[in-house]
Scaffold this motif. Structure first.
Motif, short mmCIF file in Angstrom:
data_model
loop_
_atom_site.label_atom_id
_atom_site.label_comp_id
_atom_site.label_asym_id
_atom_site.label_seq_id
_atom_site.Cartn_x
_atom_site.Cartn_y
_atom_site.Cartn_z
N VAL A 269 0.89 -1.16 0.00
CA VAL A 269 0.00 0.00 0.00
C VAL A 269 0.92 1.21 0.00
O VAL A 269 1.76 1.35 0.88
N VAL A 270 0.78 2.07 -1.01
CA VAL A 270 1.70 3.19 -1.18
C VAL A 270 0.98 4.48 -0.79
O VAL A 270 -0.14 4.74 -1.23
N CYS A 271 1.65 5.28 0.03
CA CYS A 271 1.10 6.54 0.54
C CYS A 271 2.01 7.68 0.11
O CYS A 271 2.79 8.21 0.93
N PRO A 272 1.96 8.09 -1.15
CA PRO A 272 2.91 9.09 -1.65
C PRO A 272 2.65 10.47 -1.06
O PRO A 272 1.51 10.83 -0.75
N THR A 273 3.73 11.25 -0.94
CA THR A 273 3.60 12.60 -0.40
C THR A 273 4.07 13.67 -1.37
O THR A 273 3.45 14.73 -1.45
N SER A 275 7.21 14.72 -4.87
CA SER A 275 8.29 14.36 -5.79
C SER A 275 7.90 13.18 -6.68
O SER A 275 6.83 13.18 -7.28
N ASP A 276 8.79 12.19 -6.80
CA ASP A 276 8.53 11.06 -7.68
C ASP A 276 7.58 10.04 -7.07
O ASP A 276 7.20 9.08 -7.75
N GLN A 277 7.20 10.22 -5.82
CA GLN A 277 6.43 9.20 -5.14
C GLN A 277 5.06 8.93 -5.77
O GLN A 277 4.69 7.76 -5.92
N PRO A 278 4.27 9.95 -6.15
CA PRO A 278 2.99 9.65 -6.82
C PRO A 278 3.16 8.87 -8.11
O PRO A 278 2.35 7.98 -8.42
N VAL A 279 4.23 9.18 -8.87
CA VAL A 279 4.48 8.45 -10.12
C VAL A 279 4.84 7.00 -9.83
O VAL A 279 4.33 6.07 -10.48
N ASN A 280 5.72 6.78 -8.85
CA ASN A 280 6.09 5.42 -8.48
C ASN A 280 4.89 4.63 -7.99
O ASN A 280 4.73 3.44 -8.30
N ALA A 281 4.04 5.29 -7.22
CA ALA A 281 2.84 4.63 -6.72
C ALA A 281 1.93 4.18 -7.86
O ALA A 281 1.41 3.05 -7.87
N ALA A 282 1.76 5.06 -8.85
CA ALA A 282 0.91 4.72 -10.00
C ALA A 282 1.48 3.53 -10.78
O ALA A 282 0.72 2.68 -11.27
N LYS A 283 2.80 3.45 -10.89
CA LYS A 283 3.42 2.33 -11.59
C LYS A 283 3.13 1.01 -10.88
O LYS A 283 2.82 -0.01 -11.51
N LEU A 284 3.24 1.00 -9.56
CA LEU A 284 3.02 -0.23 -8.80
C LEU A 284 1.55 -0.64 -8.87
O LEU A 284 1.24 -1.83 -8.94
N VAL A 285 0.66 0.34 -8.86
CA VAL A 285 -0.76 0.02 -9.02
C VAL A 285 -1.02 -0.57 -10.40
O VAL A 285 -1.77 -1.54 -10.56
N ALA A 286 -0.38 0.00 -11.43
CA ALA A 286 -0.56 -0.50 -12.79
C ALA A 286 -0.09 -1.95 -12.93
O ALA A 286 -0.64 -2.73 -13.70
N LEU A 287 0.94 -2.31 -12.15
CA LEU A 287 1.45 -3.68 -12.16
C LEU A 287 0.65 -4.60 -11.24
O LEU A 287 0.97 -5.78 -11.13
N VAL A 293 -2.85 5.36 -1.80
CA VAL A 293 -3.74 6.31 -1.14
C VAL A 293 -3.06 7.68 -1.22
O VAL A 293 -2.03 7.90 -0.57
N ASP A 294 -3.61 8.57 -2.01
CA ASP A 294 -2.97 9.86 -2.23
C ASP A 294 -3.08 10.77 -1.01
O ASP A 294 -4.02 10.67 -0.21
N ARG A 295 -2.11 11.66 -0.87
CA ARG A 295 -2.13 12.62 0.21
C ARG A 295 -3.35 13.53 0.07
O ARG A 295 -3.66 14.00 -1.03
N PRO A 296 -4.06 13.80 1.16
CA PRO A 296 -5.26 14.65 1.07
C PRO A 296 -4.94 16.05 0.54
O PRO A 296 -3.83 16.57 0.75
N THR A 297 -5.90 16.64 -0.11
CA THR A 297 -5.76 18.01 -0.61
C THR A 297 -6.52 18.99 0.27
O THR A 297 -6.73 20.14 -0.12
N LYS A 298 -6.94 18.53 1.43
CA LYS A 298 -7.58 19.38 2.42
C LYS A 298 -6.90 19.16 3.76
O LYS A 298 -6.21 18.17 3.96
N SER A 299 -7.09 20.08 4.68
CA SER A 299 -6.53 19.96 6.02
C SER A 299 -7.65 19.87 7.04
O SER A 299 -8.83 20.01 6.70
N GLY A 300 -7.27 19.63 8.29
CA GLY A 300 -8.26 19.60 9.35
C GLY A 300 -8.62 18.19 9.78
O GLY A 300 -8.28 17.21 9.12
N PRO A 301 -9.35 18.07 10.91
CA PRO A 301 -9.69 16.77 11.48
C PRO A 301 -10.45 15.85 10.54
O PRO A 301 -10.23 14.64 10.52
N GLU A 302 -11.36 16.40 9.75
CA GLU A 302 -12.14 15.57 8.83
C GLU A 302 -11.25 14.95 7.76
O GLU A 302 -11.42 13.78 7.40
#
Length: 357
Positions: A269-273, A275-287, A293-302
């Motif tokens: 399970v890849v949790c990219p933050t 740089s190259d991490q989102p790209v590497n994560a997508a490659k592993l999912v493709a394989l 699980v991508d880093r959230p684009t919002k902040s806060g408790p929710e």
């Protein structure tokens, strides 16, 4: 480090170090920056520590790319895969600057809590971590390794412990703790009492091993179950050597972690933050070796709670669909094994030396 490696290579093979002054056959920065589009930054032979299916493709085929690199900079790329070294070899650890007095006091208070008796924020410790993992595997237990890299747990402003990345997001601390808590949620690791910690090695449930960095508040929103161990840093490669396709590796998608997990055939399970991490994560999912699980684009408790739930859902899918992910992980392991690693790299170097490049 490259200069030390070159010196050791010359000493081992009784080579003239002058062979390497122009960079061949290792990666180098050339002396004629305007002589080629890449500024002569590649030697005639260049070692690439990935495999073709995980490269960043320029063209559809390797043959087309080989022709491009040869035409543009006179370099032949050799995909040799990861070179992991021998068991027990030291690797990069954590980026924590010196603790303040208040941080040291917090560290002491944290360590006094009962459920953290098996945890140590400083690297090292007297406990034989590899032995614990080996015993767990001998008992047929699943091992889950959580290691999210050295940057998100560091003091770096944007991408470190208190940073939100380059936009709105949860902090590095919230990300790490959400990942660990999400894994605990999914694996149901609280089937035993917290007070059973000392008998955790006799458990039949999953053994959780976490690397959480050296921040003194790394565990302040985490209640560790009895069958878990958390350290500032862990011997990641050596733990992965004990693991197989029935286990789980939760990581950040860094190049090293991506290749190391693939080398040992462990679903992820890849949790990219960044740089190259989102790209590497997508490659592993493709394989099909895991999920991301991508880093959230919002902040806060929710956003923190939603991210934790996404982590738990991903881990649950990997566990419940183990056969599919395990088969894909073993296939990637076979691909990487065929690349040759250290032996292939050594052969390229020796051939290049014989050619006099």
């Amino acid at each position: 480090m490259n200069q030390i490696a070159i010196s050791e290579l010359c000493s081992h093979y009784n080579l003239d170090i002058a062979l390497f002054e122009e960079g061949a056959p290792l990666y180098y920065f050339g002396r004629e920056p305007n002589s080629a589009p890449f500024g002569r930054t590649l030697g005639k032979h260049s070692l690439v520590t990935t495999i073709p299916s995980l490269r960043d493709p320029i063209y559809d085929t390797i043959e087309e790319e080989d022709e491009l690199y040869m035409d543009m900079c006179g370099s032949k790329l050799h995909y040799v895969g990861p070179m992991l070294g021998d068991p027990g070899q030291q690797h990069a650890s954590t980026h924590k600057s010196a603790w303040t007095i208040e941080e040291r006091k917090l560290l002491i208070r944290q360590s006094e809590q009962a459920h953290r008796r098996r945890s140590m924020l400083r690297p090292g410790g007297n406990e034989d971590l590899i032995g614990i993992v080996e015993r767990a595997k001998a008992r047929g237990r699943r091992v889950c390794l959580v290691a999210l890299g050295t940057v998100v747990t560091s003091d770096r402003a944007a991408f470190g412990w208190k940073g939100h990345g380059l936009g709105e997001s949860i902090t590095g601390k919230e990300l790490v703790q959400s990942v660990i808590n999400g894994v605990i949620d999914a694996l149901g690791l609280f089937s035993q009492s917290i007070q059973d910690t000392v008998r955790a090695d006799d458990s039949s449930s999953t053994l959780l091993v976490c690397a959480c960095g050296q921040q003194p508040d790394a565990l302040d929103d985490i209640v560790l179950p009895p069958n878990s161990i958390c350290r500032a840093s862990v011997p990641q490669v050596d733990i992965l050597r004990c693991m197989d396709s029935t286990d789980l590796f939760v990581h950040h998608g860094g190049q090293n972690s991506s290749m190391e997990g693939g080398f040992f055939g462990v679903p992820v399970v890849v949790c990219p933050t960044f740089s190259d991490q989102p790209v590497n994560a997508a490659k592993l999912v493709a394989l099909k070796v895991g999920l991301k699980v991508d880093r959230p684009t919002k902040s806060g408790p929710e956003a923190v709670e939603a991210y934790r739930q996404q982590i738990a859902n991903a881990v649950n899918i990997i566990v419940t669909q183990e056969d599919s992910f395990s088969a894909a992980a073993r296939d990637l392991q076979d691909q990487i094994a065929r690349s040759g690693g250290e032996e292939a790299a050594e052969a390229v170097l020796l051939d290049a030396i014989k050619e006099g490049v």
